[in-house]
Design a protein around this motif. Structure first.
Motif, short mmCIF file in Angstrom:
data_model
loop_
_atom_site.label_atom_id
_atom_site.label_comp_id
_atom_site.label_asym_id
_atom_site.label_seq_id
_atom_site.Cartn_x
_atom_site.Cartn_y
_atom_site.Cartn_z
N GLY A 20 0.79 -1.23 0.00
CA GLY A 20 0.00 0.00 0.00
C GLY A 20 0.82 1.27 0.00
O GLY A 20 0.44 2.27 0.60
N GLY A 21 1.96 1.26 -0.65
CA GLY A 21 2.74 2.49 -0.78
C GLY A 21 3.67 2.75 0.38
O GLY A 21 4.13 3.86 0.57
N PRO A 71 2.36 5.62 -6.61
CA PRO A 71 2.16 6.95 -6.03
C PRO A 71 2.86 8.06 -6.81
O PRO A 71 2.43 9.21 -6.76
CB PRO A 71 2.73 6.83 -4.62
CG PRO A 71 2.61 5.37 -4.30
CD PRO A 71 2.88 4.68 -5.60
N CYS A 72 3.91 7.72 -7.55
CA CYS A 72 4.59 8.73 -8.37
C CYS A 72 3.65 9.24 -9.45
O CYS A 72 3.68 10.42 -9.80
CB CYS A 72 5.84 8.12 -9.03
SG CYS A 72 7.10 7.57 -7.86
N LYS A 73 2.80 8.36 -9.97
CA LYS A 73 1.83 8.75 -11.00
C LYS A 73 0.81 9.74 -10.45
O LYS A 73 0.25 10.53 -11.20
CB LYS A 73 1.12 7.52 -11.55
CG LYS A 73 2.02 6.61 -12.33
CD LYS A 73 1.30 5.35 -12.74
CE LYS A 73 2.28 4.35 -13.30
NZ LYS A 73 1.69 3.04 -13.55
N GLU A 74 0.59 9.71 -9.15
CA GLU A 74 -0.31 10.68 -8.51
C GLU A 74 0.43 11.97 -8.18
O GLU A 74 -0.11 13.06 -8.33
CB GLU A 74 -0.87 10.10 -7.21
CG GLU A 74 -1.84 8.96 -7.37
CD GLU A 74 -2.33 8.47 -6.03
OE1 GLU A 74 -2.78 9.31 -5.22
OE2 GLU A 74 -2.25 7.26 -5.79
N GLU A 75 1.66 11.83 -7.72
CA GLU A 75 2.42 12.99 -7.25
C GLU A 75 2.89 13.89 -8.39
O GLU A 75 2.81 15.12 -8.28
CB GLU A 75 3.63 12.52 -6.44
CG GLU A 75 4.44 13.70 -5.91
CD GLU A 75 5.82 13.32 -5.48
OE1 GLU A 75 6.24 13.85 -4.45
OE2 GLU A 75 6.49 12.54 -6.18
N LEU A 76 3.39 13.34 -9.47
CA LEU A 76 3.96 14.15 -10.55
C LEU A 76 2.98 15.19 -11.10
O LEU A 76 3.38 16.34 -11.30
CB LEU A 76 4.52 13.26 -11.65
CG LEU A 76 5.81 12.51 -11.28
CD1 LEU A 76 6.13 11.43 -12.31
CD2 LEU A 76 6.97 13.47 -11.12
N GLY A 153 7.50 9.03 0.20
CA GLY A 153 6.19 8.49 -0.17
C GLY A 153 5.26 9.61 -0.57
O GLY A 153 5.63 10.79 -0.53
N TYR A 154 4.05 9.25 -0.99
CA TYR A 154 3.08 10.26 -1.36
C TYR A 154 1.66 9.72 -1.25
O TYR A 154 1.38 8.60 -1.66
CB TYR A 154 3.30 10.75 -2.80
CG TYR A 154 2.36 11.86 -3.19
CD1 TYR A 154 2.60 13.16 -2.78
CD2 TYR A 154 1.20 11.60 -3.92
CE1 TYR A 154 1.72 14.19 -3.10
CE2 TYR A 154 0.32 12.62 -4.25
CZ TYR A 154 0.59 13.91 -3.83
OH TYR A 154 -0.28 14.92 -4.14
N ARG A 155 0.80 10.55 -0.68
CA ARG A 155 -0.64 10.32 -0.66
C ARG A 155 -1.29 11.62 -1.11
O ARG A 155 -0.73 12.70 -0.93
CB ARG A 155 -1.11 9.94 0.73
CG ARG A 155 -0.69 8.53 1.14
CD ARG A 155 -1.21 8.19 2.52
NE ARG A 155 -1.07 6.86 3.00
CZ ARG A 155 -0.08 6.01 2.88
NH1 ARG A 155 0.96 6.34 2.18
NH2 ARG A 155 -0.09 4.83 3.42
N ALA A 156 -2.48 11.55 -1.70
CA ALA A 156 -3.15 12.74 -2.23
C ALA A 156 -3.25 13.86 -1.19
O ALA A 156 -3.15 15.03 -1.53
CB ALA A 156 -4.53 12.37 -2.76
N SER A 157 -3.41 13.49 0.07
CA SER A 157 -3.54 14.49 1.13
C SER A 157 -2.24 15.27 1.36
O SER A 157 -2.25 16.31 2.02
CB SER A 157 -3.99 13.82 2.43
OG SER A 157 -3.06 12.84 2.83
N ASP A 158 -1.11 14.80 0.82
CA ASP A 158 0.18 15.48 0.99
C ASP A 158 0.28 16.78 0.19
O ASP A 158 1.09 17.64 0.51
CB ASP A 158 1.33 14.57 0.58
CG ASP A 158 1.49 13.36 1.49
OD1 ASP A 158 0.97 13.39 2.63
OD2 ASP A 158 2.13 12.38 1.06
N ALA A 159 -0.53 16.93 -0.86
CA ALA A 159 -0.43 18.11 -1.74
C ALA A 159 -0.61 19.41 -0.96
O ALA A 159 0.12 20.38 -1.20
CB ALA A 159 -1.43 18.02 -2.88
#
Length: 172
Positions: A20-21, A71-76, A153-159
């Motif tokens: 899970g990332g 998660p890179c695909k979400e973060e970039l 790491g990265y989760r959408a809430s990190d933005a």
């Protein structure tokens, strides 16, 4: 250290997905907040050298990622939004692909419509200097070249946290 990872990139990707990332890359001495930003010194995909001189006086995000990293695909795309929104105010975003092969990097970036500079670090020379703890890992660096924030790491809430830190450093 990273040379040993070259043959295991696919395994890390599978582990990352299964867990899970939450995968930690081996690191004896990760670059921490308060450290001086190491030289990048690599050419971006358009052939232009990205170095400290070209980043002087800017808030910089150095982001380590790979095409196999979900998660890179979400973060970039989030980093691309910050690049477009804050570049004129002094933000520079530099992506660092740690993929073993360069062939898939440009099509991957084109699909995501990434326009900020990206260097390919197949030999992990730059990754060896930063020692990213997870994929993706982002280093937010102040205008004086000091690492102020490290995100593993990265989760959408990190933005929202990224944007808060970017604005804080741009205001200094």
């Amino acid at each position: 250290m990273f040379a040993k990872l070259r043959g295991k990139v696919a395994i890390w990707g599978v582990l990352y997905s299964v867990l899970g990332g939450v995968v930690t890359l081996p690191s004896a001495s990760a670059l921490d907040a308060g450290a001086k930003m190491p030289e990048i010194g690599l050419k971006d995909l358009s052939g232009k050298t990205v170095d400290l001189g070209s980043l002087a006086g800017k808030v910089v995000i150095v982001d380590f990622w790979a095409t196999w990293c979900a998660p890179c695909k979400e973060e970039l795309p989030e980093l691309e939004k910050f690049h477009k929104k804050y570049a004129a105010k002094g933000l520079a975003v530099v992506g660092v692909s740690i993929d073993k092969e360069a062939g898939g990097v440009k099509p991957f970036l084109d699909k995501l419509k990434i326009t900020f500079p990206v260097v390919h670090d197949s030999g992990h020379t730059l990754a060896g200097k930063y020692a990213p703890p997870r994929m993706p890992s982002s280093y937010i660096i102040d205008k004086k070249g000091i690492v102020r924030y490290v995100h593993g790491g990265y989760r959408a809430s990190d933005a929202a946290e990224f944007e808060k830190q970017i604005l804080e450093l741009l205001a200094q």
